[in-house]
Enzyme design. Structure first.
Site: not given
Length: 164
Positions: A9, A15, A129
């Site tokens: 990420c 994440r 996100d």
């Protein structure tokens, strides 16, 4: 022979660490943890060495996972040789990863979107996100990650066969 999966990420604090913890759990449950190794990283280096975001850790703990071992790392071109499968959380991360690809190019299927394994992914194949949102965003990401990870683990026998 160990099959290696990298999860990527932006900062490696939300994440990809959530996905890393969940995938480790699912691999152990499936009895594949001795054949598959997981790592995670971010395309940006702002958080190197830090634990995951406290909200990400809390949502994992609340769901019965252990988020305590994570320390943020940065993706580099070396990861292409070290991993059999590199999974990006969003299109921007995917572009950043591909920009670092070796001159010889990428093997087919080497780099994919994480949600390529999500049975509910349609036109939107990104993991959003949750950094700028509230706790609901982290819970939504966890649910998406769990579902996608289950799909990935279901496909692993095929991926492991292809490696031989």
């Amino acid at each position: 022979m160990t099959y290696r999966i990298a999860l990527v990420c932006l900062g490696n604090i939300c994440r990809s660490p959530i996905a890393h913890v969940v995938l480790d759990d699912r691999l152990a449950r499936a009895g594949l943890d001795d054949r598959v190794e997981v790592s995670s990283s971010g395309t940006g280096g702002w958080h190197v060495g830090e634990p995951m975001d406290r909200r990400a850790a809390a949502v994992l703990r609340d769901a019965g996972y252990d988020p305590s071992r994570h320390r943020a790392r940065t993706f580099s071109a070396d990861w292409f040789a070290e991993n059999d499968l590199v999974l990006a959380m969003d299109r921007s991360n995917l572009a950043d990863i591909v920009d670092q690809a070796p001159a010889a190019g990428l093997r087919e299927g080497h780099v994919r979107m994480f949600r390529a394994f999500d049975p509910e992914a349609r036109d939107d194949d990104e993991v959003p996100d949750p950094w700028y949102g509230g706790a609901d965003g982290f819970r939504d990401v966890l649910a998406m990650v769990e579902r996608t990870t289950d799909g990935l683990v279901d496909r692993l026998p095929e991926l492991l066969r292809d490696q031989l």
